[in-house]
Design an enzyme around this catalytic site. Sequence first.
Site, PDB file in Angstrom:
ATOM      1  N   HIS A 246      -3.261   5.651  14.872  1.00  0.00           N
ATOM      2  CA  HIS A 246      -4.751   5.549  14.221  1.00  0.00           C
ATOM      3  C   HIS A 246      -4.565   4.593  12.962  1.00  0.00           C
ATOM      4  O   HIS A 246      -3.475   4.012  12.766  1.00  0.00           O
ATOM      5  CB  HIS A 246      -5.099   6.778  13.493  1.00  0.00           C
ATOM      6  CG  HIS A 246      -4.118   7.682  12.789  1.00  0.00           C
ATOM      7  ND1 HIS A 246      -3.014   8.450  13.024  1.00  0.00           N
ATOM      8  CD2 HIS A 246      -4.026   7.691  11.380  1.00  0.00           C
ATOM      9  CE1 HIS A 246      -2.289   8.597  12.001  1.00  0.00           C
ATOM     10  NE2 HIS A 246      -3.021   8.414  10.941  1.00  0.00           N
TER      11      HIS A 246
ATOM     12  N   GLU B 217      -3.730  15.177  10.987  1.00  0.00           N
ATOM     13  CA  GLU B 217      -4.416  14.885  10.142  1.00  0.00           C
ATOM     14  C   GLU B 217      -5.894  15.310  10.202  1.00  0.00           C
ATOM     15  O   GLU B 217      -6.535  14.777  11.309  1.00  0.00           O
ATOM     16  CB  GLU B 217      -4.264  13.609   9.461  1.00  0.00           C
ATOM     17  CG  GLU B 217      -2.955  13.024   9.204  1.00  0.00           C
ATOM     18  CD  GLU B 217      -3.021  11.411   9.130  1.00  0.00           C
ATOM     19  OE1 GLU B 217      -4.120  10.736   9.114  1.00  0.00           O
ATOM     20  OE2 GLU B 217      -1.748  11.020   8.879  1.00  0.00           O
TER      21      GLU B 217
ATOM     22  N   TYR C  66     -15.729   5.281   3.772  1.00  0.00           N
ATOM     23  CA  TYR C  66     -14.463   5.432   3.763  1.00  0.00           C
ATOM     24  C   TYR C  66     -13.791   3.958   4.118  1.00  0.00           C
ATOM     25  O   TYR C  66     -14.286   3.301   5.061  1.00  0.00           O
ATOM     26  CB  TYR C  66     -13.933   6.260   4.654  1.00  0.00           C
ATOM     27  CG  TYR C  66     -12.418   6.511   5.158  1.00  0.00           C
ATOM     28  CD1 TYR C  66     -11.743   6.673   3.625  1.00  0.00           C
ATOM     29  CD2 TYR C  66     -11.896   6.495   6.273  1.00  0.00           C
ATOM     30  CE1 TYR C  66     -10.175   6.752   4.057  1.00  0.00           C
ATOM     31  CE2 TYR C  66     -10.245   6.273   6.502  1.00  0.00           C
ATOM     32  CZ  TYR C  66      -9.651   6.578   5.123  1.00  0.00           C
ATOM     33  OH  TYR C  66      -8.139   6.719   5.422  1.00  0.00           O
TER      34      TYR C  66
ATOM     35  N   HIS D 158       0.865  -1.082  -0.113  1.00  0.00           N
ATOM     36  CA  HIS D 158       0.026  -0.018  -0.055  1.00  0.00           C
ATOM     37  C   HIS D 158       1.027   1.362  -0.022  1.00  0.00           C
ATOM     38  O   HIS D 158       1.648   1.601   0.995  1.00  0.00           O
ATOM     39  CB  HIS D 158      -1.067   0.048   1.248  1.00  0.00           C
ATOM     40  CG  HIS D 158      -1.926   0.932   1.240  1.00  0.00           C
ATOM     41  ND1 HIS D 158      -1.953   2.188   1.478  1.00  0.00           N
ATOM     42  CD2 HIS D 158      -3.314   0.976   1.391  1.00  0.00           C
ATOM     43  CE1 HIS D 158      -2.814   3.072   1.112  1.00  0.00           C
ATOM     44  NE2 HIS D 158      -3.742   2.112   1.241  1.00  0.00           N
TER      45      HIS D 158
ATOM     46  N   HIS E  31      -0.715   3.672  11.721  1.00  0.00           N
ATOM     47  CA  HIS E  31       0.020   4.673  11.468  1.00  0.00           C
ATOM     48  C   HIS E  31       0.280   5.546  12.751  1.00  0.00           C
ATOM     49  O   HIS E  31      -0.682   5.822  13.267  1.00  0.00           O
ATOM     50  CB  HIS E  31      -0.218   5.454  10.499  1.00  0.00           C
ATOM     51  CG  HIS E  31       0.768   6.439   9.623  1.00  0.00           C
ATOM     52  ND1 HIS E  31       0.307   7.724   8.811  1.00  0.00           N
ATOM     53  CD2 HIS E  31       2.050   6.420   9.688  1.00  0.00           C
ATOM     54  CE1 HIS E  31       1.290   8.342   8.551  1.00  0.00           C
ATOM     55  NE2 HIS E  31       2.276   7.528   8.930  1.00  0.00           N
TER      56      HIS E  31
END
Length: 448
Positions: free
Chosen positions: A382, A352, A361, A303, A346
């Site tokens: 998160h 963010e 989403y 990814h 992450h």
Amino acid sequence: MNINTSPDQIIRSSAQVTPGYMSGFGNSFETEALPGALPIGRNSPQRCAYGLYAEQLSGSPFTAPRGTNERSWLYRIRPSVKHSGRFEKADAGLWRSAPCHEYDLPIAQMRWDPTPVPKEEVTFVQGVQTMTTAGDVNTQAGMAAHVYLITKSMVDQHFYNADGELMFVLQQGNLRLVTEFGRIDAEPGEIVVIPRGVKFRVEIPNGPARGYLCENYGGAFTLPERGPIGANCLANARDFLTPVANYEDKDTPTELFVKWGGSLFKTTLPHSPIDVVAWHGNYAPYKYDLRTFSPVGAIGFDHPDPSIFTVLTSPSETAGTANIDFVIFPERWMVADNTFRPPWYHMNIMSEFMGLIYGVYDAKPQGFVPGGMSLHNCMLPHGPDRDAFEHASNGELKPVKLTGTMAFMFETRYPQRVTAHAANASTLQDDYADCWKGLEKRFDPNRP
């Protein structure tokens, strides 16, 4: 043409005079609402056509490098000194600016349900609600993330922001932005950027509107470098649209609101400030349809970083470190083999702020709904919730197209501080962190 020919004697077709838009990003545009209103070969003639005044609007210092030097010449019925008066402080409502330390909240991942559209009449200036601020408006660094709620068009009211440029991210309801440079009509799925210092009013042609608003205190948004991606894909310059000149000659009283130094001021003018008959330059408002973004991604495995979805960036003085990145997560194919396909878990040096324009989403199929928001600040972990993790870990790895979805992110190098309004909002999900509770220990040293 010979050496004795003056620029005014040059015969050429007039600039664009038809309603609509001009295509391109950062172009040196020219447009006139009356034939011959735009001077030829010079910016400031002794006498402008139609009795107009010539005025320069500078979006950068005079000596900025050519690639970042922004200015436009406006040919208007009255100069902007006539669009000013004795200002007085105005009620800013829930609009806040950085630095804003009105609420000391323990650090946490945060998420909000959509803010309800009010039943009472609310114009754009009244309907801005600040969720987070970052940096310092007085040093021209950082940003603020707002929600806008509009149930009434601005009538004989106008506004400009001296603190930064404004990016409207439409989520519900159409907007008409009547600016000095021309008229912009936009719908959900589009963004509109209004540069610092540009006067405008907001109208709602089809009923109440709700959306997100990024106030950029720093360098103007620009297209990101593509690097090895090459000359194509992501946001293509040809898909950005700048309005053609469209003026008003109205001698009716109007209120002018100005945001300056973190405060709101107002004055009354005897006429409309939307009086630019012609203009040329590269400092102007524009709109962009997010659905024209051409995403790139992994076609083998793994990814990639979310930076490949950057639409626009506001650079900082540090190369590769953005004052703000505006990133979207649009429709796309997921084809990576032997790969956990949603965004990975992450911890990020950047902060963010996310919103969802429509759809679902992929990392948060539950709890994050259109019109909602989330905040993952610097170095707060998160990632996907339990359902997303289980589905992505155990699902069949066949090509899957994510359709009907559009999420976005305002990412900044500065920590984002929540306002008192955001911290106390009834829409704040107190149980947001529970979405990760179901992630169980899976480690087994005896099973590779």
